[in-house]
Every structure is written in C-alpha cells, then in structure tokens.
Design a protein around this motif. Structure first.
Motif, PDB file in Angstrom:
ATOM      1  N   HIS A   1       0.892  -1.112   0.239  1.00 12.04           N
ATOM      2  CA  HIS A   1      -0.149  -0.040  -0.117  1.00 12.04           C
ATOM      3  C   HIS A   1       0.875   1.463   0.021  1.00 12.04           C
ATOM      4  O   HIS A   1       0.302   2.281  -0.072  1.00 12.04           O
ATOM      5  CB  HIS A   1      -0.949   0.009   1.266  1.00 12.04           C
ATOM      6  CG  HIS A   1      -0.122   0.129   2.704  1.00 12.04           C
ATOM      7  ND1 HIS A   1       0.316  -1.206   2.938  1.00 12.04           N
ATOM      8  CD2 HIS A   1      -0.016   0.680   3.543  1.00 12.04           C
ATOM      9  CE1 HIS A   1       0.954  -1.001   4.130  1.00 12.04           C
ATOM     10  NE2 HIS A   1       0.649   0.173   4.617  1.00 12.04           N
ATOM     11  N   PHE A   2       2.368   1.193   0.356  1.00 11.62           N
ATOM     12  CA  PHE A   2       2.913   2.485   0.117  1.00 11.62           C
ATOM     13  C   PHE A   2       3.415   2.686  -1.232  1.00 11.62           C
ATOM     14  O   PHE A   2       4.021   1.975  -1.901  1.00 11.62           O
ATOM     15  CB  PHE A   2       4.108   2.102   0.828  1.00 11.62           C
ATOM     16  CG  PHE A   2       4.162   1.942   2.553  1.00 11.62           C
ATOM     17  CD1 PHE A   2       3.421   2.847   3.351  1.00 11.62           C
ATOM     18  CD2 PHE A   2       4.367   0.719   3.117  1.00 11.62           C
ATOM     19  CE1 PHE A   2       3.335   2.648   4.529  1.00 11.62           C
ATOM     20  CE2 PHE A   2       4.330   0.446   4.336  1.00 11.62           C
ATOM     21  CZ  PHE A   2       3.680   1.519   5.175  1.00 11.62           C
ATOM     22  N   GLY A   3       2.808   4.130  -1.641  1.00 18.26           N
ATOM     23  CA  GLY A   3       3.559   4.669  -2.929  1.00 18.26           C
ATOM     24  C   GLY A   3       4.429   5.708  -2.771  1.00 18.26           C
ATOM     25  O   GLY A   3       5.381   5.447  -1.785  1.00 18.26           O
ATOM     26  N   HIS A   4       4.775   6.642  -3.769  1.00 20.60           N
ATOM     27  CA  HIS A   4       5.770   7.499  -3.617  1.00 20.60           C
ATOM     28  C   HIS A   4       5.229   8.652  -3.091  1.00 20.60           C
ATOM     29  O   HIS A   4       4.200   8.961  -2.399  1.00 20.60           O
ATOM     30  CB  HIS A   4       6.387   7.545  -4.937  1.00 20.60           C
ATOM     31  CG  HIS A   4       7.107   6.580  -5.727  1.00 20.60           C
ATOM     32  ND1 HIS A   4       8.600   6.519  -5.401  1.00 20.60           N
ATOM     33  CD2 HIS A   4       6.740   5.386  -6.250  1.00 20.60           C
ATOM     34  CE1 HIS A   4       8.937   5.559  -6.273  1.00 20.60           C
ATOM     35  NE2 HIS A   4       7.919   4.646  -6.625  1.00 20.60           N
TER      36      HIS A   4
ATOM     37  N   ARG B   1       5.999  13.459  -6.252  1.00 13.67           N
ATOM     38  CA  ARG B   1       6.513  12.583  -7.529  1.00 13.67           C
ATOM     39  C   ARG B   1       5.362  11.565  -8.148  1.00 13.67           C
ATOM     40  O   ARG B   1       5.747  10.645  -8.810  1.00 13.67           O
ATOM     41  CB  ARG B   1       7.644  11.476  -7.033  1.00 13.67           C
ATOM     42  CG  ARG B   1       8.747  12.260  -6.669  1.00 13.67           C
ATOM     43  CD  ARG B   1       9.889  11.285  -5.877  1.00 13.67           C
ATOM     44  NE  ARG B   1      10.321  10.299  -6.937  1.00 13.67           N
ATOM     45  CZ  ARG B   1      10.893   9.099  -6.413  1.00 13.67           C
ATOM     46  NH1 ARG B   1      11.478   9.055  -5.439  1.00 13.67           N
ATOM     47  NH2 ARG B   1      11.199   8.215  -7.365  1.00 13.67           N
ATOM     48  N   TRP B   2       4.214  12.012  -8.058  1.00 18.41           N
ATOM     49  CA  TRP B   2       3.072  11.110  -8.250  1.00 18.41           C
ATOM     50  C   TRP B   2       2.754  11.446  -9.767  1.00 18.41           C
ATOM     51  O   TRP B   2       2.963  12.465 -10.429  1.00 18.41           O
ATOM     52  CB  TRP B   2       1.823  11.314  -7.742  1.00 18.41           C
ATOM     53  CG  TRP B   2       1.028  12.618  -8.055  1.00 18.41           C
ATOM     54  CD1 TRP B   2       1.404  13.933  -8.086  1.00 18.41           C
ATOM     55  CD2 TRP B   2      -0.341  12.656  -8.218  1.00 18.41           C
ATOM     56  NE1 TRP B   2       0.484  14.789  -8.315  1.00 18.41           N
ATOM     57  CE2 TRP B   2      -0.621  14.093  -8.829  1.00 18.41           C
ATOM     58  CE3 TRP B   2      -1.342  11.721  -8.169  1.00 18.41           C
ATOM     59  CZ2 TRP B   2      -1.988  14.417  -8.678  1.00 18.41           C
ATOM     60  CZ3 TRP B   2      -2.639  12.166  -8.531  1.00 18.41           C
ATOM     61  CH2 TRP B   2      -2.993  13.553  -8.760  1.00 18.41           C
ATOM     62  N   ASN B   3       2.051  10.474 -10.388  1.00 18.99           N
ATOM     63  CA  ASN B   3       1.339  10.793 -11.676  1.00 18.99           C
ATOM     64  C   ASN B   3       0.049  10.773 -11.693  1.00 18.99           C
ATOM     65  O   ASN B   3      -0.602   9.632 -11.066  1.00 18.99           O
ATOM     66  CB  ASN B   3       1.933   9.346 -12.425  1.00 18.99           C
ATOM     67  CG  ASN B   3       1.781   9.518 -13.908  1.00 18.99           C
ATOM     68  OD1 ASN B   3       0.451   9.988 -14.589  1.00 18.99           O
ATOM     69  ND2 ASN B   3       2.653   8.922 -14.911  1.00 18.99           N
TER      70      ASN B   3
ATOM     71  N   ASN C   1       1.696  11.530   5.844  1.00 15.92           N
ATOM     72  CA  ASN C   1       3.145  11.924   6.110  1.00 15.92           C
ATOM     73  C   ASN C   1       3.873  12.052   4.717  1.00 15.92           C
ATOM     74  O   ASN C   1       4.832  11.756   4.507  1.00 15.92           O
ATOM     75  CB  ASN C   1       3.755  10.739   6.752  1.00 15.92           C
ATOM     76  CG  ASN C   1       3.110  10.739   7.992  1.00 15.92           C
ATOM     77  OD1 ASN C   1       2.679  11.564   8.883  1.00 15.92           O
ATOM     78  ND2 ASN C   1       3.156   9.428   8.608  1.00 15.92           N
ATOM     79  N   GLY C   2       3.056  12.741   3.828  1.00 19.18           N
ATOM     80  CA  GLY C   2       3.838  13.226   2.264  1.00 19.18           C
ATOM     81  C   GLY C   2       3.997  11.960   1.640  1.00 19.18           C
ATOM     82  O   GLY C   2       4.778  11.998   0.595  1.00 19.18           O
TER      83      GLY C   2
ATOM     84  N   VAL D   1       2.891  -4.522 -12.440  1.00 16.95           N
ATOM     85  CA  VAL D   1       2.606  -3.800 -10.825  1.00 16.95           C
ATOM     86  C   VAL D   1       3.098  -2.200 -11.491  1.00 16.95           C
ATOM     87  O   VAL D   1       4.081  -1.845 -11.838  1.00 16.95           O
ATOM     88  CB  VAL D   1       3.871  -4.341 -10.097  1.00 16.95           C
ATOM     89  CG1 VAL D   1       3.691  -3.576  -8.747  1.00 16.95           C
ATOM     90  CG2 VAL D   1       3.464  -5.821  -9.826  1.00 16.95           C
ATOM     91  N   VAL D   2       2.131  -1.399 -11.017  1.00 18.79           N
ATOM     92  CA  VAL D   2       2.190   0.187 -11.301  1.00 18.79           C
ATOM     93  C   VAL D   2       2.035   0.708 -10.073  1.00 18.79           C
ATOM     94  O   VAL D   2       1.086   0.752  -9.141  1.00 18.79           O
ATOM     95  CB  VAL D   2       0.915   0.441 -12.266  1.00 18.79           C
ATOM     96  CG1 VAL D   2       1.112   1.785 -12.663  1.00 18.79           C
ATOM     97  CG2 VAL D   2       1.062  -0.387 -13.409  1.00 18.79           C
ATOM     98  N   ASP D   3       3.285   1.448  -9.749  1.00 24.24           N
ATOM     99  CA  ASP D   3       3.320   2.396  -8.467  1.00 24.24           C
ATOM    100  C   ASP D   3       2.766   3.752  -8.936  1.00 24.24           C
ATOM    101  O   ASP D   3       2.246   4.054 -10.078  1.00 24.24           O
ATOM    102  CB  ASP D   3       4.734   2.470  -8.237  1.00 24.24           C
ATOM    103  CG  ASP D   3       4.984   2.786  -6.662  1.00 24.24           C
ATOM    104  OD1 ASP D   3       3.996   3.152  -6.145  1.00 24.24           O
ATOM    105  OD2 ASP D   3       6.046   2.184  -6.106  1.00 24.24           O
ATOM    106  N   THR D   4       2.983   4.702  -7.756  1.00 20.49           N
ATOM    107  CA  THR D   4       2.039   5.972  -7.919  1.00 20.49           C
ATOM    108  C   THR D   4       2.717   6.725  -8.914  1.00 20.49           C
ATOM    109  O   THR D   4       2.035   8.029  -9.261  1.00 20.49           O
ATOM    110  CB  THR D   4       1.805   6.691  -6.623  1.00 20.49           C
ATOM    111  OG1 THR D   4       3.192   6.880  -5.799  1.00 20.49           O
ATOM    112  CG2 THR D   4       0.864   5.517  -5.855  1.00 20.49           C
ATOM    113  N   ASN D   5       4.081   6.524  -9.138  1.00 21.86           N
ATOM    114  CA  ASN D   5       4.808   7.329 -10.287  1.00 21.86           C
ATOM    115  C   ASN D   5       4.780   6.938 -11.372  1.00 21.86           C
ATOM    116  O   ASN D   5       5.600   7.661 -12.289  1.00 21.86           O
ATOM    117  CB  ASN D   5       6.230   7.527  -9.593  1.00 21.86           C
ATOM    118  CG  ASN D   5       6.738   6.247  -9.679  1.00 21.86           C
ATOM    119  OD1 ASN D   5       6.379   5.371  -9.444  1.00 21.86           O
ATOM    120  ND2 ASN D   5       8.390   6.490  -9.779  1.00 21.86           N
ATOM    121  N   CYS D   6       4.079   6.148 -11.961  1.00 26.84           N
ATOM    122  CA  CYS D   6       4.009   5.259 -13.139  1.00 26.84           C
ATOM    123  C   CYS D   6       2.586   5.775 -13.841  1.00 26.84           C
ATOM    124  O   CYS D   6       1.714   6.114 -13.429  1.00 26.84           O
ATOM    125  CB  CYS D   6       4.290   3.852 -13.184  1.00 26.84           C
ATOM    126  SG  CYS D   6       5.933   3.509 -12.365  1.00 26.84           S
TER     127      CYS D   6
END
Length: 305
Positions: free
Chosen positions: A15-18, A22-24, A36-37, A188-193
C-alpha cells in the motif's frame, strides 16, 4: 484457485506509494489518500485487479501447454525474485538488462542466443584446448556477457504469450515493444508510473522487496495451477472413452436379453389336431405298462391263497 489476501498485501507493504511530489496524475483513481507526504494505494482495488490478473494467467496457460509468460524485472530489488519464480514455474525471464528489440527484433536476438550456445559447446567438445590463451580469454569474456543478459531466454524459441513487468517506468521499452506486437502486459504500477498500455494493471509498491516477491510468486503459482489444470483435463479426456465403453454396452445387452425373452411368445405356433395326434402315441406305452403291473399283482394274490 490462486488468490491473495488483504493481510498478505498489508504485511508486504504493497500500500505504500511514492512521495506526493513524485506522483503521476493518471494513477489518481488507485490512490486511497495521503499520509506523511506519501500516497497510500487503495488495497481493495489492488486485491480485485490482482485476482483478475491471476485468473487471466491461469486460464491462458490452461488453454495450451505451449503458452508462456516472460517475467521482466531488471531493478536490483526484483532481480533475484524474478529469476527464482520464473525458474520455479518453468517460464522465461529478463533480470539484468532489457535488450532493445528483444521482442520486435527477435530474429536478431536469436542469433545472439545461437552464438551463446555455440560458445557453450566449444567448452565441452575440446575446441577450446586448440586456441591460444588470449583467444580463450576473449571468448570467455564474450560468453559471460551473453550469459548475463540472455540466460533467462536461452531456450525461448518464439515470442511469449504475455509479459509480466515490475516497474513500468524502468521497463518502458519492454512495455512499448509488447504493445506494438499486441502481447498482453501484466504489470505492477506504482504511484509514479502511468497505467497506459497495461492490459492488467496491479496498483502497488514496486520498490519493496517483499512486495515484489509476493507479486512474482503469485504469478508463478497461477502458471503452475494452469499447467496442473491442463494436465488433469488431458487425463480426464483420455479416460472418458474407456469409461463410456462398458456403459454403452449394458443397454445393448439388456435389449438382446429382452428380445430373446419376448421371441418365443411372439413366434409360438397355434395347436392343431395333427399336433395333438402326434403327442398322443407317446402316452400309449405308459397306459399299457400300468395295465400289465395290475395283472401281475392279481396273479400273485391268487397264488398265495
């Protein structure tokens, strides 16, 4: 059926993103909130979409034994997990560097694979011994370089049927080549992708080692389950004619018995005077025998008196 629980996702830190900066924006629908940012990924959507991806992999492999999945993960956190899980499920992998044109220019890559196999054969058939030390060192260096990038696809004789990618941003060339060839992409796609070009999006943390291993292991489990389903289906198909044979013979035997029982009643001829007359002479000797016995008993009584 291969699945994943919410507890496993939480323990792996999926569940931890970036960081927020730095988000997309294209990942907005998969983000639960910010703390917490750092963006927190919605695990309910992750669980649902991950199960869909697992179901797709299982069904694809169960359709045909030749269907394959290419595991791609070249970042340091994913290298060991990708190699181990791909080998466990008998699939191909790329965990060092994605060669440009690996899919779109596969024929040229096949030449490099052939060269690697030739170098391996040279070590065993004695040709190495005939070379000078400098030539052997040069060939060893060439073989190690090819082995490093091609070891996971050495036996891949055709394009894969789907590609599993960890970190879409780092493996953007692999995703672009798969999209160009129409190969389904599971990633697998993170929050910056960006989720664009991904057929089966799995929102999640692509940096944590435990999260990467969880994703790779479940995909491998789905492949193994599909292979098992295919094996069981083939065994069932082979046993079906044998099971139907005796069952099909039973009604035929019953019909034959029933026909034999009904045949005398249907074909019995009616009685005629000639038939009765033919049966009467058989009873005449019996009556004559009984009359002679009576006369003998009477003679014995007279003699006794």
């Amino acid at each position: 059926m291969v699945t994943v629980t919410m507890k496993e996702l939480l323990e792996a830190g999926v569940h931890f993103g970036h960081q927020v900066r730095r988000w997309n924006p294209k990942m907005k629908e998969y983000i639960f909130g910010e703390r917490n940012g750092i963006y927190i990924i919605d695990l309910q959507k992750t669980q649902k979409m991950f199960r869909e991806a697992l179901q797709y992999v299982t069904n694809m492999v169960a359709e045909d034994r030749g269907k394959t999945v290419l595991f791609v993960g070249t970042k340091r956190q994913a290298q060991d997990a990708v190699r181990e899980e791909a080998e466990r499920s008998g699939q191909y992998y790329v965990n060092q560097r994605w060669l440009g044109g690996l899919l779109t220019n596969f024929q040229t890559v096949q030449k490099s694979i052939k060269r690697l196999k030739d170098l391996d054969v040279m070590q065993t058939d004695g040709r190495y011994e005939k070379l000078t030390k400098k030539e052997r060192i040069k060939l060893d260096r060439e073989r190690l370089g090819l082995e490093k990038v091609l070891s996971g696809i050495k036996s891949m004789s055709r394009l894969p049927d789907s590609v599993f990618v960890i970190d879409v941003r780092k493996e953007e060339i692999a995703v672009a080549e798969a999209n160009k060839l129409g190969i389904p992409v599971i990633a697998v796609v993170d929050t910056n992708c960006s989720p664009e070009g991904i057929d089966y999006v799995i929102p999640g943390n692509d940096d944590a080692l435990r999260a990467v291993r969880l994703f790779a292991s479940r995909i491998a489990d789905a492949v193994l389950e599909g292979q098992q389903m295919l094996t069981e289906g083939g065994a069932t198909a082979e046993g079906t004619p044998e099971a139907e044979g005796p069952a099909a013979q039973v009604p035929a035997a019953e019909n034959a018995i029933q026909g034999a029982a009904d045949e005398p009643a249907e074909t019995a001829a009616p009685e005629t005077p000639a038939t009765v007359a033919a049966a009467e002479p058989a009873a005449a000797p019996v009556e004559a025998a009984s009359q002679s016995e009576t006369e003998n008993e009477a003679a014995e009584v007279v003699a006794a008196s």
